[in-house]
Design a protein around this motif. Sequence first.
Motif, PDB file in Angstrom:
ATOM      1  N   ASP A 146       5.368 -33.379  14.253  1.00 25.98           N
ATOM      2  CA  ASP A 146       5.985 -33.352  12.927  1.00 25.98           C
ATOM      3  C   ASP A 146       5.060 -33.954  11.884  1.00 25.98           C
ATOM      4  OD1 ASP A 146       9.317 -34.049  14.203  1.00 25.98           O
ATOM      5  OD2 ASP A 146       8.247 -32.165  13.932  1.00 25.98           O
ATOM      6  N   ARG A 147       4.315 -34.967  12.286  1.00 29.71           N
ATOM      7  CA  ARG A 147       3.405 -35.624  11.365  1.00 29.71           C
ATOM      8  C   ARG A 147       2.161 -36.042  12.136  1.00 29.71           C
ATOM      9  NH1 ARG A 147       3.451 -38.853   6.714  1.00 29.71           N
ATOM     10  NH2 ARG A 147       5.663 -38.456   6.400  1.00 29.71           N
ATOM     11  N   TYR A 148       1.019 -35.862  11.513  1.00 30.84           N
ATOM     12  CA  TYR A 148      -0.213 -36.338  12.135  1.00 30.84           C
ATOM     13  C   TYR A 148      -1.278 -36.525  11.076  1.00 30.84           C
ATOM     14  CZ  TYR A 148      -1.437 -31.359  11.869  1.00 30.84           C
ATOM     15  OH  TYR A 148      -1.671 -30.087  11.434  1.00 30.84           O
ATOM     16  N   ALA A 149      -2.261 -37.271  11.427  1.00 26.37           N
ATOM     17  CA  ALA A 149      -3.464 -37.412  10.607  1.00 26.37           C
ATOM     18  C   ALA A 149      -4.613 -36.806  11.393  1.00 26.37           C
ATOM     19  CB  ALA A 149      -3.747 -38.872  10.299  1.00 26.37           C
ATOM     20  N   ILE A 150      -5.427 -36.041  10.716  1.00 26.91           N
ATOM     21  CA  ILE A 150      -6.546 -35.374  11.373  1.00 26.91           C
ATOM     22  C   ILE A 150      -7.788 -35.570  10.530  1.00 26.91           C
ATOM     23  CG2 ILE A 150      -6.034 -33.156  10.278  1.00 26.91           C
ATOM     24  CD1 ILE A 150      -6.969 -31.842  12.962  1.00 26.91           C
ATOM     25  N   GLY A 151      -8.908 -35.752  11.192  1.00 22.47           N
ATOM     26  CA  GLY A 151     -10.122 -35.969  10.415  1.00 22.47           C
ATOM     27  C   GLY A 151     -11.341 -36.138  11.278  1.00 22.47           C
ATOM     28  N   TRP A 152     -12.281 -36.913  10.745  1.00 16.28           N
ATOM     29  CA  TRP A 152     -13.616 -36.971  11.320  1.00 16.28           C
ATOM     30  C   TRP A 152     -14.118 -38.392  11.526  1.00 16.28           C
ATOM     31  CZ3 TRP A 152     -15.786 -32.358  12.648  1.00 16.28           C
ATOM     32  CH2 TRP A 152     -15.201 -31.217  12.111  1.00 16.28           C
ATOM     33  N   GLU A 188     -17.666 -44.445  13.826  1.00 21.37           N
ATOM     34  CA  GLU A 188     -17.034 -44.887  12.587  1.00 21.37           C
ATOM     35  C   GLU A 188     -16.242 -43.755  11.949  1.00 21.37           C
ATOM     36  OE1 GLU A 188     -19.749 -45.933   9.479  1.00 21.37           O
ATOM     37  OE2 GLU A 188     -20.885 -44.074   9.617  1.00 21.37           O
ATOM     38  N   GLY A 189     -15.149 -44.120  11.316  1.00 18.90           N
ATOM     39  CA  GLY A 189     -14.337 -43.136  10.618  1.00 18.90           C
ATOM     40  C   GLY A 189     -15.029 -42.660   9.370  1.00 18.90           C
ATOM     41  N   VAL A 190     -14.895 -41.357   9.082  1.00 15.80           N
ATOM     42  CA  VAL A 190     -15.524 -40.753   7.920  1.00 15.80           C
ATOM     43  C   VAL A 190     -14.465 -40.335   6.897  1.00 15.80           C
ATOM     44  CG1 VAL A 190     -16.940 -38.835   7.093  1.00 15.80           C
ATOM     45  CG2 VAL A 190     -17.478 -39.950   9.280  1.00 15.80           C
ATOM     46  N   SER A 191     -13.529 -39.503   7.326  1.00 15.96           N
ATOM     47  CA  SER A 191     -12.525 -39.006   6.398  1.00 15.96           C
ATOM     48  C   SER A 191     -11.344 -38.447   7.168  1.00 15.96           C
ATOM     49  CB  SER A 191     -13.116 -37.906   5.505  1.00 15.96           C
ATOM     50  OG  SER A 191     -12.150 -37.443   4.579  1.00 15.96           O
ATOM     51  N   PHE A 192     -10.145 -38.626   6.572  1.00 14.48           N
ATOM     52  CA  PHE A 192      -8.923 -38.145   7.210  1.00 14.48           C
ATOM     53  C   PHE A 192      -7.994 -37.545   6.183  1.00 14.48           C
ATOM     54  CE2 PHE A 192      -8.361 -38.946  11.694  1.00 14.48           C
ATOM     55  CZ  PHE A 192      -9.577 -39.533  11.969  1.00 14.48           C
ATOM     56  N   ILE A 193      -7.115 -36.662   6.667  1.00 20.04           N
ATOM     57  CA  ILE A 193      -6.112 -36.046   5.810  1.00 20.04           C
ATOM     58  C   ILE A 193      -4.783 -36.029   6.541  1.00 20.04           C
ATOM     59  CG2 ILE A 193      -6.670 -33.685   6.559  1.00 20.04           C
ATOM     60  CD1 ILE A 193      -6.133 -32.815   3.611  1.00 20.04           C
ATOM     61  N   SER A 194      -3.717 -36.248   5.794  1.00 22.63           N
ATOM     62  CA  SER A 194      -2.383 -36.247   6.372  1.00 22.63           C
ATOM     63  C   SER A 194      -1.845 -34.821   6.445  1.00 22.63           C
ATOM     64  CB  SER A 194      -1.447 -37.093   5.515  1.00 22.63           C
ATOM     65  OG  SER A 194      -0.108 -36.953   5.921  1.00 22.63           O
ATOM     66  N   TYR A 241     -17.325 -36.009  15.131  1.00 23.23           N
ATOM     67  CA  TYR A 241     -16.209 -35.665  16.004  1.00 23.23           C
ATOM     68  C   TYR A 241     -14.939 -35.513  15.170  1.00 23.23           C
ATOM     69  CZ  TYR A 241     -19.203 -37.596  19.689  1.00 23.23           C
ATOM     70  OH  TYR A 241     -20.242 -37.869  20.551  1.00 23.23           O
ATOM     71  N   CYS A 242     -14.153 -34.502  15.466  1.00 25.55           N
ATOM     72  CA  CYS A 242     -12.833 -34.448  14.856  1.00 25.55           C
ATOM     73  C   CYS A 242     -11.818 -35.060  15.819  1.00 25.55           C
ATOM     74  CB  CYS A 242     -12.436 -33.039  14.448  1.00 25.55           C
ATOM     75  SG  CYS A 242     -12.288 -31.841  15.766  1.00 25.55           S
ATOM     76  N   ALA A 243     -10.765 -35.585  15.259  1.00 31.92           N
ATOM     77  CA  ALA A 243      -9.767 -36.278  16.057  1.00 31.92           C
ATOM     78  C   ALA A 243      -8.419 -36.214  15.350  1.00 31.92           C
ATOM     79  CB  ALA A 243     -10.178 -37.728  16.280  1.00 31.92           C
ATOM     80  N   VAL A 244      -7.355 -36.385  16.126  1.00 32.64           N
ATOM     81  CA  VAL A 244      -6.010 -36.337  15.555  1.00 32.64           C
ATOM     82  C   VAL A 244      -5.174 -37.486  16.108  1.00 32.64           C
ATOM     83  CG1 VAL A 244      -5.120 -34.752  17.322  1.00 32.64           C
ATOM     84  CG2 VAL A 244      -4.025 -34.844  15.080  1.00 32.64           C
ATOM     85  N   ALA A 245      -4.364 -38.065  15.242  1.00 32.58           N
ATOM     86  CA  ALA A 245      -3.451 -39.141  15.615  1.00 32.58           C
ATOM     87  C   ALA A 245      -2.032 -38.678  15.318  1.00 32.58           C
ATOM     88  CB  ALA A 245      -3.776 -40.403  14.838  1.00 32.58           C
ATOM     89  N   GLU A 246      -1.222 -38.577  16.361  1.00 33.15           N
ATOM     90  CA  GLU A 246       0.154 -38.122  16.215  1.00 33.15           C
ATOM     91  C   GLU A 246       0.988 -39.168  15.500  1.00 33.15           C
ATOM     92  OE1 GLU A 246       2.057 -37.454  19.941  1.00 33.15           O
ATOM     93  OE2 GLU A 246       3.955 -36.819  19.045  1.00 33.15           O
ATOM     94  N   GLY A 247       1.820 -38.698  14.580  1.00 36.21           N
ATOM     95  CA  GLY A 247       2.758 -39.591  13.926  1.00 36.21           C
ATOM     96  C   GLY A 247       2.129 -40.627  13.017  1.00 36.21           C
TER      97      GLY A 247
END
Length: 129
Positions: A30-36, A46-52, A95-101
């Motif tokens: 239902d909700r996640y954040a995805i980015g690089w 290290e985190g680069v950028s994310f979008i909801s 690397y791309c990655a996703v965090a649920e919720g």
Amino acid sequence: EVQLQASGGGSVQAGGSLRLSCAGSGFYFDRYAIGWFRQAPGQEREGVSFISSTDGITRYADSVKGRFTISSDNAKNTVYLQMNSLKPEDTAVYYCAVAEGYFLSAIVDVPGPREMDFWGQGTQVTVSS
């Protein structure tokens, strides 16, 4: 099965541009954040950028603000990272990655790697001076 397929890396000279893509499949959160994230040799990831996924909120690392732009096409389950004015210090495996919720609105920085639930394979970005 969640899959994240990253592409778009390559070699460019300083000042050049690249666009990374990450095509996601197999997740219906239902909700996640995805980015690089990125990782240079001998350095931590290290985190680069994310979008909801729900409200389009974005976050950027200070080192890329004003140069990188993240966007998404929800119909294609794809997230993009447009990288302009590239510098040699941007050289890394991305690397791309996703965090649920994940609520991006709750933070002012980018998420950490331990907060991610799924990862794609890396794509090499090399910027020469």
